[in-house]
Design a protein around this motif. Structure first.
Motif, mmCIF file in Angstrom:
data_model
loop_
_atom_site.group_PDB
_atom_site.id
_atom_site.type_symbol
_atom_site.label_atom_id
_atom_site.label_comp_id
_atom_site.label_asym_id
_atom_site.label_seq_id
_atom_site.Cartn_x
_atom_site.Cartn_y
_atom_site.Cartn_z
ATOM 1 N N ARG A 609 0.794 -1.211 0.000
ATOM 2 C CA ARG A 609 0.000 0.000 0.000
ATOM 3 C C ARG A 609 0.830 1.266 0.000
ATOM 4 O O ARG A 609 0.532 2.195 -0.735
ATOM 5 C CB ARG A 609 -0.891 0.021 1.230
ATOM 6 N N ALA A 610 1.800 1.277 0.815
ATOM 7 C CA ALA A 610 2.580 2.502 0.931
ATOM 8 C C ALA A 610 3.974 2.500 0.339
ATOM 9 O O ALA A 610 4.558 3.553 0.141
ATOM 10 C CB ALA A 610 2.674 2.879 2.408
ATOM 11 N N PHE A 611 4.477 1.351 0.088
ATOM 12 C CA PHE A 611 5.849 1.326 -0.435
ATOM 13 C C PHE A 611 5.973 0.441 -1.662
ATOM 14 O O PHE A 611 6.980 -0.196 -1.896
ATOM 15 C CB PHE A 611 6.809 0.846 0.649
ATOM 16 N N GLU A 612 4.919 0.409 -2.349
ATOM 17 C CA GLU A 612 4.921 -0.454 -3.506
ATOM 18 C C GLU A 612 6.091 -0.167 -4.416
ATOM 19 O O GLU A 612 6.664 -1.064 -5.014
ATOM 20 C CB GLU A 612 3.637 -0.225 -4.282
ATOM 21 N N ASN A 613 6.386 1.055 -4.537
ATOM 22 C CA ASN A 613 7.454 1.411 -5.458
ATOM 23 C C ASN A 613 8.804 1.576 -4.799
ATOM 24 O O ASN A 613 9.769 1.899 -5.459
ATOM 25 C CB ASN A 613 7.109 2.705 -6.156
ATOM 26 N N ALA A 614 8.817 1.374 -3.548
ATOM 27 C CA ALA A 614 10.103 1.526 -2.866
ATOM 28 C C ALA A 614 10.726 0.149 -2.763
ATOM 29 O O ALA A 614 10.533 -0.579 -1.803
ATOM 30 C CB ALA A 614 9.884 2.113 -1.485
ATOM 31 N N ASP A 615 11.433 -0.152 -3.740
ATOM 32 C CA ASP A 615 12.011 -1.487 -3.779
ATOM 33 C C ASP A 615 12.980 -1.742 -2.658
ATOM 34 O O ASP A 615 13.232 -2.869 -2.298
ATOM 35 C CB ASP A 615 12.725 -1.694 -5.099
ATOM 36 N N HIS A 616 13.499 -0.714 -2.180
ATOM 37 C CA HIS A 616 14.479 -0.935 -1.126
ATOM 38 C C HIS A 616 13.849 -1.087 0.239
ATOM 39 O O HIS A 616 14.537 -1.294 1.206
ATOM 40 C CB HIS A 616 15.497 0.191 -1.120
ATOM 41 N N ARG A 617 12.570 -0.964 0.295
ATOM 42 C CA ARG A 617 11.901 -1.148 1.587
ATOM 43 C C ARG A 617 11.116 -2.442 1.540
ATOM 44 O O ARG A 617 10.130 -2.543 0.829
ATOM 45 C CB ARG A 617 10.928 -0.009 1.855
ATOM 46 N N THR A 618 11.565 -3.349 2.272
ATOM 47 C CA THR A 618 10.854 -4.614 2.280
ATOM 48 C C THR A 618 9.846 -4.576 3.411
ATOM 49 O O THR A 618 9.892 -3.705 4.265
ATOM 50 C CB THR A 618 11.810 -5.780 2.535
ATOM 51 N N TYR A 619 8.981 -5.514 3.402
ATOM 52 C CA TYR A 619 8.000 -5.480 4.477
ATOM 53 C C TYR A 619 8.682 -5.712 5.806
ATOM 54 O O TYR A 619 8.215 -5.258 6.838
ATOM 55 C CB TYR A 619 6.844 -6.457 4.243
ATOM 56 N N VAL A 620 9.758 -6.389 5.731
ATOM 57 C CA VAL A 620 10.479 -6.610 6.979
ATOM 58 C C VAL A 620 11.042 -5.272 7.444
ATOM 59 O O VAL A 620 11.052 -4.971 8.633
ATOM 60 C CB VAL A 620 11.618 -7.625 6.802
ATOM 61 N N ASP A 621 11.462 -4.517 6.488
ATOM 62 C CA ASP A 621 12.011 -3.211 6.836
ATOM 63 C C ASP A 621 10.923 -2.359 7.479
ATOM 64 O O ASP A 621 11.159 -1.620 8.431
ATOM 65 C CB ASP A 621 12.525 -2.473 5.596
ATOM 66 N N LEU A 622 9.753 -2.470 6.919
ATOM 67 C CA LEU A 622 8.659 -1.653 7.420
ATOM 68 C C LEU A 622 8.290 -2.089 8.826
ATOM 69 O O LEU A 622 7.990 -1.261 9.690
ATOM 70 C CB LEU A 622 7.452 -1.777 6.489
ATOM 71 N N LYS A 623 8.324 -3.359 8.976
ATOM 72 C CA LYS A 623 7.993 -3.873 10.298
ATOM 73 C C LYS A 623 9.029 -3.390 11.302
ATOM 74 O O LYS A 623 8.702 -2.969 12.414
ATOM 75 C CB LYS A 623 7.978 -5.407 10.240
ATOM 76 N N ASP A 624 10.245 -3.453 10.879
ATOM 77 C CA ASP A 624 11.318 -3.009 11.768
ATOM 78 C C ASP A 624 11.201 -1.519 12.051
ATOM 79 O O ASP A 624 11.451 -1.056 13.165
ATOM 80 C CB ASP A 624 12.687 -3.296 11.149
ATOM 81 N N LYS A 625 10.860 -0.822 11.037
ATOM 82 C CA LYS A 625 10.748 0.619 11.210
ATOM 83 C C LYS A 625 9.628 0.940 12.183
ATOM 84 O O LYS A 625 9.724 1.838 13.011
ATOM 85 C CB LYS A 625 10.488 1.300 9.869
ATOM 86 N N TRP A 626 8.595 0.194 12.047
ATOM 87 C CA TRP A 626 7.478 0.440 12.944
ATOM 88 C C TRP A 626 7.910 0.166 14.379
ATOM 89 O O TRP A 626 7.569 0.881 15.310
ATOM 90 C CB TRP A 626 6.287 -0.453 12.571
ATOM 91 N N LYS A 627 8.677 -0.849 14.479
ATOM 92 C CA LYS A 627 9.163 -1.226 15.802
ATOM 93 C C LYS A 627 9.979 -0.075 16.386
ATOM 94 O O LYS A 627 9.815 0.277 17.553
ATOM 95 C CB LYS A 627 10.045 -2.477 15.663
ATOM 96 N N THR A 628 10.805 0.456 15.544
ATOM 97 C CA THR A 628 11.641 1.552 16.037
ATOM 98 C C THR A 628 10.819 2.800 16.280
ATOM 99 O O THR A 628 11.115 3.571 17.179
ATOM 100 C CB THR A 628 12.770 1.885 15.051
#
Length: 697
Positions: A609-628
């Motif tokens: 939904r939000a990073f479809e085009n951000a290839d460098h952001r994986t869902y794991v990255d997003l999850k981690d980011k959320w964590k942080t």
DNA sequence: CTTAGGG
DNA sequence: CCCTAAG
């Protein structure tokens, strides 16, 4: 915003609940993107494969060519080839590794070729090939797949000279042909070489020499080319067939993705890195090994911690193998040599005018030069009696590389790079061949030696030889330091990839060829996004293909391979790690927004939904980011580091976190149909069907 | 491949 | 960010 609404109205959740997971297909898409990166590597492989195919088919050609021998090659033909090439090359070949690479290469070549292809002249040596090219084109095309044609074309281009035409790059082509013809046997190798190198290289690479292991013999070729030393190569390079396969598969995926227009996602990178890092690949051979390997036939590269001996046995290695082949048949380090390419003069085109371009191919190690270039004839000297040579590529001695199946293309590239680097760093020296004879007297002038005459230029060849002396590789002057003989830095090798860090990480896909070059110099990371975007665009069309070649025919290659490599090599290890890309406020905002809507626990969807085009952001990255983010929101502003995140966003983070935590808790507990309310909203999200009041909006 | 968490 | 265990 949404979030607020939700807060305000519990219902928002409702909308959220509506959100569904994207169809699998979509998911695939994402992944696909990631693949792109690999493509580069693939390119090589593909090229190699292509070369192989070409060679195979080329054999027939070669023969024909041989017969044709002196025919003049016409540029036009080249063009034709290109066309054909364009048509299929990639796809068809892709199936096989080769094809892919080839395609890539091809494209590049094409470009060059086209340039070169203006006027073919013919040279003696080239003649052989030329016929093929010239006349062959059509015929060749028939026989050969488009890809092959393409390749050939490239070769021609490269060799243009040999025909007398183009920039004088013709040699490559010729080589290919030769290789093919003679070897039918090992065209692959040649192909590889070709791939690796520029067109010239291809031509240069002598199959025959290369064959050592394979023993390709170039009948027709042999004449022109001295083969002697190739025998050394053993080529042990083994590319894991598996790898290849995998790669293919990947490749295919990539290709698909490319279509999608996305760069390979990090994921692949990761994998690659993992592989690399992990134990699997050991690719890089070390110099010592290199020597040994040469002697033996294979260099063993050690990669990092693990040992990396690759056995030919496994398919995995095949992939590597192929790569190697690309490079050359030879050992990893040298073989392909793509690395070693040197362009003496400039672009062939320019050269053409005044200079004579001689392209030389290096075989290294014992190899001799297959062909040279030919350039335009006469004018070469024009300028001051300077002899201008255009060496598009040098052939590298064979390198032996082993890579785990799981290794990613990127890792493979790195490995190869390392090997090459090591090789270069080590003991290669350049040999000059004239009329197939080695010119040993360094004190003689070109004039005295006869190198100044155009006629001889065609017969001029350069070879890379394993030299006792390390220093001597003029060609790679820049790299000297590299010498990492394996001993010193097996690990280093890894680092050689280094650039990779950036590349791998950020640029996976984008980086490809051109980028690579640049990358070495530039920090790609920062550009990453841009790159990706570019990649996306490019990907579909050119990138996959062109990258490999595009940037550089010969020159670029050198630059890329060589320089970067060195630097990279040391860092290789770290390189593996993706470059750090702090989330921007806007990204955080997007993340928060998505999480507010989708909740935590659906990271894939958030990504879509939000990073479809951000290839460098994986869902794991997003999850981690959320964590942080959650963590950041809890700590005092003074404790926060990095770009400050607006408190407003942090507040939303906390709210969303609390909200969704609750939901999860409820779910676990199984929603009790008791009270709904907020819960309801949650329920919706979860997909729980609750009797919710009809609230719309 | 995704999630979820620890490192 | 990476790595991994679990689905």
């Amino acid at each position: 915003m949404v979030f607020k609404k939700r807060l305000d109205y519990g219902f928002n959740a409702f909308s959220v609940s509506n959100v569904r997971r994207a169809p699998r297909s979509i998911r695939k898409r994402d992944r696909t993107k990631r693949v792109v990166e690999v493509s580069r590597i693939c390119a090589f492989e593909l090229l190699a494969s292509l070369a192989g195919k070409l060679l195979e088919e080329g054999e027939s050609f070669a023969s024909s060519n041989a017969s044709a021998g002196h025919d003049h090659v016409s540029v036009v033909k080249d063009v034709e080839l290109e066309t054909q090439y364009d048509d299929k090359p990639l796809k068809t070949e892709c199936v096989e590794h080769v094809s892919c690479d080839a395609s890539v290469v091809t494209s590049d070549w094409t470009t060059e070729n086209s340039d070169n292809s203006k006027e073919p002249k013919h040279s003696e040596n080239n003649a052989i090939l030329e016929p093929t090219l010239t006349k062959a084109p059509p015929a060749c095309s028939e026989k050969i797949n488009d890809d092959l044609m393409y390749t050939i074309r490239k070769c021609n281009v490269g060799y243009g000279s040999f025909t007398g035409n183009l920039d004088g790059c013709s040699p490559d082509f010729g080589d290919l042909c030769d290789d093919i013809s003679e070897n039918g046997v090992k065209r692959e190798v040649k192909a590889n070489n070709c791939l690796t190198m520029d067109p010239l290289e291809l031509s240069m690479t002598f199959p025959s020499p290369i064959n050592s292991d394979r023993d390709v013999k170039l009948p027709s070729h042999s004449d022109s080319v001295p083969n002697a030393s190739f025998s050394r190569h053993r080529n042990d390079i083994k590319l894991g067939s598996r790898d290849d396969d995998e790669k293919f598969s990947r490749f295919n995926k990539l290709s698909n993705r490319f279509k999608v227009s996305r760069p390979a996602t990090l994921i692949e990178d990761r994998r690659i890195r993992k592989f690399l890092t992990s134990k699997y690949w050991k690719a890089a051979p070390k110099l010592k090994d290199f020597e040994d390997s040469q002697a033996d036939g294979g260099i063993k590269a050690l990669h990092r911690k693990q040992k990396t001996y690759y056995n030919y046995d496994k398919c995995q290695y095949d992939t590597l193998y192929k790569r190697r082949k690309f490079f050359d048949c030879s050992s990893i380090v040298t073989s392909d040599g793509g690395i070693g390419n040197e362009n003496v003069s400039n672009s062939p085109e320019k050269v053409t005018n005044k200079n004579k371009c001689h392209s030389v191919a290096m075989s290294h190690g014992a190899c001799e030069i297959a062909s040279l270039l030919t350039g335009h004839q006469a004018s070469h000297k024009s300028d001051d009696s300077h002899v201008k040579l255009s060496i598009k590529s040098f052939r590298i001695p064979e390198l032996y590389i082993e890579v785990p199946e799981t290794a990613t293309v990127g890792s493979l590239k790195r490995t190869v790079m390392e090997a090459v680097t090591a090789l270069l760093g080590g003991r290669i020296h350049v040999g000059v061949l004239l009329q197939e004879k080695k010119v040993r007297d360094d004190s003689r002038t070109l004039l005295q030696t006869g190198i100044s005459s155009e006629d001889n230029l065609d017969a001029l060849g350069f070879t890379l030889e394993p030299g006792p002396v390390i220093g001597p590789r003029p060609i790679f002057s820049e790299e000297p330091p590299l010498q990492l003989p394996r001993g010193s830095a097996p690990q280093n090798l890894t680092s050689s990839l280094v650039v990779t860090p950036a590349l791998d990480t950020g640029i996976p896909a984008a980086t490809p060829d051109p980028p690579l070059l640049t990358n070495s110099a530039k920090p790609v990371d920062s550009n990453y996004e841009h790159v990706s975007s570019q990649t996306d665009m490019l990907t579909d069309q050119n990138l996959s293909e062109s990258r490999a070649l595009v940037p550089v025919p010969a020159m670029n290659v050198e630059a890329l391979a060589v320089v970067p490599v060195n630097q990279k090599i040391r860092k290789s290890e770290l390189a593996q790690r993706r470059t750090r890309r702090p989330f921007s406020v806007s990204e955080v905002e997007a993340l928060v927004q998505a999480v507010e809507e989708l909740g935590t626990g659906r990271w894939r969807d958030v990504k879509l939904r939000a990073f479809e085009n951000a290839d460098h952001r994986t869902y794991v990255d997003l999850k981690d980011k959320w964590k942080t983010l959650v963590h950041t929101a809890k700590i005092s502003p003074q404790q926060r580091r990095g770009e400050p995140v607006p408190q407003e966003l942090l507040d939303r983070v906390m709210a969303a976190h609390a909200d969704w935590s609750q939901h999860q808790a409820k779910q676990q507990g199984k929603h009790h149909p008791g009270t709904l309310r907020i819960t309801d909203s949650q329920a919706y999200r979860d997909g729980v069907v609750v009797a919710i009041p009809t609230i719309t909006m």
